[in-house]
Design a protein around this motif. Structure first.
Motif, PDB file in Angstrom:
ATOM      1  N   VAL A 179      41.399  27.122  79.990  1.00  0.00           N
ATOM      2  CA  VAL A 179      40.473  28.036  80.665  1.00  0.00           C
ATOM      3  C   VAL A 179      39.891  28.992  79.624  1.00  0.00           C
ATOM      4  O   VAL A 179      40.615  29.537  78.788  1.00  0.00           O
ATOM      5  CB  VAL A 179      41.205  28.830  81.764  1.00  0.00           C
ATOM      6  CG1 VAL A 179      40.343  29.990  82.265  1.00  0.00           C
ATOM      7  CG2 VAL A 179      41.583  27.912  82.924  1.00  0.00           C
ATOM      8  N   LEU A 235      37.473  32.438  78.787  1.00  0.00           N
ATOM      9  CA  LEU A 235      37.153  33.730  79.390  1.00  0.00           C
ATOM     10  C   LEU A 235      36.125  34.415  78.500  1.00  0.00           C
ATOM     11  O   LEU A 235      36.232  34.385  77.268  1.00  0.00           O
ATOM     12  CB  LEU A 235      38.445  34.561  79.471  1.00  0.00           C
ATOM     13  CG  LEU A 235      38.405  35.905  80.171  1.00  0.00           C
ATOM     14  CD1 LEU A 235      38.123  35.755  81.668  1.00  0.00           C
ATOM     15  CD2 LEU A 235      39.739  36.635  79.961  1.00  0.00           C
ATOM     16  N   GLN A 292      46.389  32.414  82.412  1.00  0.00           N
ATOM     17  CA  GLN A 292      45.247  31.948  83.218  1.00  0.00           C
ATOM     18  C   GLN A 292      45.270  32.607  84.597  1.00  0.00           C
ATOM     19  O   GLN A 292      44.263  33.139  85.078  1.00  0.00           O
ATOM     20  CB  GLN A 292      45.279  30.430  83.361  1.00  0.00           C
ATOM     21  CG  GLN A 292      45.058  29.672  82.064  1.00  0.00           C
ATOM     22  CD  GLN A 292      44.927  28.167  82.280  1.00  0.00           C
ATOM     23  OE1 GLN A 292      44.827  27.696  83.410  1.00  0.00           O
ATOM     24  NE2 GLN A 292      44.932  27.404  81.194  1.00  0.00           N
ATOM     25  N   ARG A 293      46.436  32.558  85.235  1.00  0.00           N
ATOM     26  CA  ARG A 293      46.540  33.130  86.594  1.00  0.00           C
ATOM     27  C   ARG A 293      46.315  34.639  86.561  1.00  0.00           C
ATOM     28  O   ARG A 293      45.667  35.201  87.435  1.00  0.00           O
ATOM     29  CB  ARG A 293      47.930  32.838  87.169  1.00  0.00           C
ATOM     30  CG  ARG A 293      48.200  31.388  87.449  1.00  0.00           C
ATOM     31  CD  ARG A 293      47.788  31.012  88.884  1.00  0.00           C
ATOM     32  NE  ARG A 293      48.219  29.653  89.143  1.00  0.00           N
ATOM     33  CZ  ARG A 293      49.334  29.331  89.791  1.00  0.00           C
ATOM     34  NH1 ARG A 293      50.113  30.289  90.282  1.00  0.00           N
ATOM     35  NH2 ARG A 293      49.666  28.071  89.975  1.00  0.00           N
ATOM     36  N   TYR A 294      46.874  35.275  85.552  1.00  0.00           N
ATOM     37  CA  TYR A 294      46.757  36.731  85.451  1.00  0.00           C
ATOM     38  C   TYR A 294      45.289  37.143  85.396  1.00  0.00           C
ATOM     39  O   TYR A 294      44.849  38.036  86.134  1.00  0.00           O
ATOM     40  CB  TYR A 294      47.501  37.211  84.202  1.00  0.00           C
ATOM     41  CG  TYR A 294      47.381  38.693  83.949  1.00  0.00           C
ATOM     42  CD1 TYR A 294      48.070  39.613  84.729  1.00  0.00           C
ATOM     43  CD2 TYR A 294      46.565  39.176  82.923  1.00  0.00           C
ATOM     44  CE1 TYR A 294      47.960  40.973  84.503  1.00  0.00           C
ATOM     45  CE2 TYR A 294      46.447  40.537  82.691  1.00  0.00           C
ATOM     46  CZ  TYR A 294      47.148  41.426  83.485  1.00  0.00           C
ATOM     47  OH  TYR A 294      47.019  42.777  83.262  1.00  0.00           O
ATOM     48  N   HIS A 295      44.533  36.477  84.542  1.00  0.00           N
ATOM     49  CA  HIS A 295      43.119  36.853  84.406  1.00  0.00           C
ATOM     50  C   HIS A 295      42.310  36.440  85.631  1.00  0.00           C
ATOM     51  O   HIS A 295      41.308  37.088  85.959  1.00  0.00           O
ATOM     52  CB  HIS A 295      42.547  36.284  83.105  1.00  0.00           C
ATOM     53  CG  HIS A 295      43.002  37.063  81.902  1.00  0.00           C
ATOM     54  ND1 HIS A 295      42.431  38.255  81.529  1.00  0.00           N
ATOM     55  CD2 HIS A 295      44.026  36.848  81.038  1.00  0.00           C
ATOM     56  CE1 HIS A 295      43.062  38.739  80.469  1.00  0.00           C
ATOM     57  NE2 HIS A 295      44.036  37.901  80.154  1.00  0.00           N
ATOM     58  N   GLN A 296      42.744  35.411  86.319  1.00  0.00           N
ATOM     59  CA  GLN A 296      42.064  35.064  87.593  1.00  0.00           C
ATOM     60  C   GLN A 296      42.244  36.181  88.616  1.00  0.00           C
ATOM     61  O   GLN A 296      41.315  36.529  89.350  1.00  0.00           O
ATOM     62  CB  GLN A 296      42.595  33.724  88.123  1.00  0.00           C
ATOM     63  CG  GLN A 296      42.071  32.529  87.337  1.00  0.00           C
ATOM     64  CD  GLN A 296      42.898  31.265  87.525  1.00  0.00           C
ATOM     65  OE1 GLN A 296      43.907  31.253  88.237  1.00  0.00           O
ATOM     66  NE2 GLN A 296      42.485  30.193  86.862  1.00  0.00           N
ATOM     67  N   TRP A 297      43.447  36.744  88.678  1.00  0.00           N
ATOM     68  CA  TRP A 297      43.677  37.876  89.589  1.00  0.00           C
ATOM     69  C   TRP A 297      42.785  39.057  89.215  1.00  0.00           C
ATOM     70  O   TRP A 297      42.186  39.693  90.080  1.00  0.00           O
ATOM     71  CB  TRP A 297      45.145  38.306  89.542  1.00  0.00           C
ATOM     72  CG  TRP A 297      46.040  37.533  90.458  1.00  0.00           C
ATOM     73  CD1 TRP A 297      46.866  36.503  90.117  1.00  0.00           C
ATOM     74  CD2 TRP A 297      46.199  37.710  91.867  1.00  0.00           C
ATOM     75  NE1 TRP A 297      47.526  36.042  91.224  1.00  0.00           N
ATOM     76  CE2 TRP A 297      47.139  36.769  92.311  1.00  0.00           C
ATOM     77  CE3 TRP A 297      45.638  38.582  92.790  1.00  0.00           C
ATOM     78  CZ2 TRP A 297      47.529  36.669  93.644  1.00  0.00           C
ATOM     79  CZ3 TRP A 297      46.026  38.496  94.126  1.00  0.00           C
ATOM     80  CH2 TRP A 297      46.955  37.539  94.537  1.00  0.00           C
ATOM     81  N   GLU A 327      39.948  39.016  87.581  1.00  0.00           N
ATOM     82  CA  GLU A 327      38.544  38.695  87.890  1.00  0.00           C
ATOM     83  C   GLU A 327      38.276  38.878  89.376  1.00  0.00           C
ATOM     84  O   GLU A 327      37.254  39.424  89.786  1.00  0.00           O
ATOM     85  CB  GLU A 327      38.226  37.245  87.480  1.00  0.00           C
ATOM     86  CG  GLU A 327      38.245  36.979  85.989  1.00  0.00           C
ATOM     87  CD  GLU A 327      37.222  37.814  85.235  1.00  0.00           C
ATOM     88  OE1 GLU A 327      36.060  37.855  85.650  1.00  0.00           O
ATOM     89  OE2 GLU A 327      37.612  38.465  84.244  1.00  0.00           O
ATOM     90  N   GLN A 328      39.189  38.399  90.187  1.00  0.00           N
ATOM     91  CA  GLN A 328      39.009  38.496  91.635  1.00  0.00           C
ATOM     92  C   GLN A 328      38.957  39.955  92.079  1.00  0.00           C
ATOM     93  O   GLN A 328      38.122  40.350  92.886  1.00  0.00           O
ATOM     94  CB  GLN A 328      40.162  37.774  92.333  1.00  0.00           C
ATOM     95  CG  GLN A 328      39.936  37.575  93.815  1.00  0.00           C
ATOM     96  CD  GLN A 328      41.053  36.782  94.466  1.00  0.00           C
ATOM     97  OE1 GLN A 328      42.022  36.385  93.815  1.00  0.00           O
ATOM     98  NE2 GLN A 328      40.929  36.559  95.751  1.00  0.00           N
TER      99      GLN A 328
END
Ligand code: FES
Length: 397
Positions: A32, A34, A376-381, A383-384
């Motif tokens: 992913v 960023l 990956q999950r951390y940055h998705q949170w 971003e959301q």
């Protein structure tokens, strides 16, 4: 600990043992990328302050930092001066550290006090935030004290830790946000531990500083002189809402328990210390690591944004399960110095060099590999959240 929490911890331990047996941690589906501007853009930084640091529960202190009635501490978070107190009934409180007369700070540093007198004109508050004295009140005029309490923030104390929402109007369900992580952390019984040491270290953008806490990929490289080159660079990530746990895919030279010793032990007999293995990430900016170094020691790292996108402060707090003896103190002190060196002389200088490159504008993207699922999950949170969506916090997300 209730059976459901123990089963949840046991399931995590079971999965970790599977990973050891297979010699492989779970990988993300793909790499992913960023946009690197998330680490430097002032508008993005302001959005993070608004949607994250002024909106979500933040773990601001260990309960033992306010062990006695009257204990207090001050800190600044996301540009807000905060005062934490423990009142006579044992409850913790969080206030804007700002006098209702004309906004002077009512307290500084930390200590023990039943009352706080503003150093500007002398208005006085108790540690429940009530205005109890107006200097020269006859001359000042009739003021309604009940309308002039310190601004109070929602607070939640659980598992020996204190969470605060820096929005006095917030209705967020703090327990729901924690997705049960506090119930699991309660296994450490941190409420009975004591503060041993605390320091503040300067770093780059708060996410750059925090990324290193979710990243075992760098351990045998950046820390080859400290952890040594043989430590694994693989993490098995476990997710609880936006929060995480990281299990290291090799023996950890300083962690309290290596789970592989449990292979032939019935699950019902797994000790609680082993079930609590690994690094705990409390979203959005805290990590907890338990080690044994003479004594059981919990290293809590809080990463706070600085005044700009390019700066942060890492507050390291060291708790001990019991005060060290003459025999154990040297090893404990050596360990504390070791962790300060790893973060202060290796991780944070690296983050500042990354920041310099990103600030040039020539670094367009950064990348998180399949082995960096947690990042990956951390940055998705993140971003959301900065996009203004209201994520649902649940244990299974
Ligand atoms: Fe606090 Fe005036 S600002 S008493």
């Amino acid at each position: 600990m209730d059976d459901a929490i123990r089963e949840r911890l046991t399931a995590t331990g079971r999965r970790m043992l599977d990973c050891f047996n297979q010699g492989q941690a779970e990988l993300a589906d793909e790499i992913v990328s960023l946009d690197a501007s998330v680490y430097v853009d002032p508008a993005r930084f302001a959005a993070e302050q608004h949607h994250i640091f002024r909106a979500l529960p933040l773990m601001l202190a260990a309960s033992c930092e306010l062990a006695e009635a009257g204990d207090y501490k001050t800190l600044e978070v996301a540009g807000l001066p905060v005062l934490l107190t423990r009142s006579g009934d044992g409850s913790a409180h969080a206030f804007l550290n700002s006098c209702r007369h004309r906004a002077g700070p009512v307290a500084c540093d930390k200590g023990n006090a039943a009352r706080f007198t503003c150093p500007y004109h002398g208005w006085t508050y108790n540690n429940q935030g009530d205005l109890v004295g107006i200097a020269s009140h006859h001359q000042f005029g009739a003021a309604e004290k009940d309308d002039l309490k310190l601004v109070e923030f929602p607070i939640y104390e659980s598992a020996g830790l204190i969470w605060v929402v820096l929005d006095p109007e917030s209705k967020i369900d703090i327990s729901g946000f924690l997705a049960g992580v506090d119930k699991m952390l309660d296994g450490f019984d941190l409420g009975a531990w004591s503060l041993y040491d605390q320091c503040a270290l300067s770093g780059a953008n708060w996410k750059l500083a925090f990324d290193a806490h979710l990243d075992f990929y760098h351990l045998p490289v950046l820390h080859k002189e400290t952890f040594g080159p043989r430590i694994s660079n693989m993490a098995q990530y476990f997710f609880h809402g936006p929060h995480q746990r990281l299990g290291l895919m090799s023996e950890n030279p300083v962690e309290q328990n290596d789970l592989r010793h449990l292979t032939d032990v019935p699950e019902a007999e797994w000790p609680i210390d082993s079930l609590l293995f690994g690094e705990w990430i409390v979203f959005p900016n805290v990590s907890l690591n338990c080690f044994t170094a003479g004594e059981k020691v919990m290293v809590i790292s809080q990463i706070f944004p600085g005044d700009t996108a390019a700066t942060s402060t890492t507050v390291q707090t060291y708790l001990v399960a019991r005060p060290p003896s003459q025999e154990t103190k040297p090893e404990l002190d050596e360990f504390v110095a070791f962790i300060k060196k790893i973060v202060g002389e290796e991780d944070l200088p690296m983050s500042m060099q990354q920041q310099t490159s990103m600030s040039s504008g020539l670094v367009k993207t950064v990348h998180f590999g399949r082995n960096e699922l947690g990042l990956q999950r951390y940055h998705q949170w993140i971003e959301q959240l900065v996009s203004g969506k209201s994520p649902v916090f649940s244990a299974d997300s």
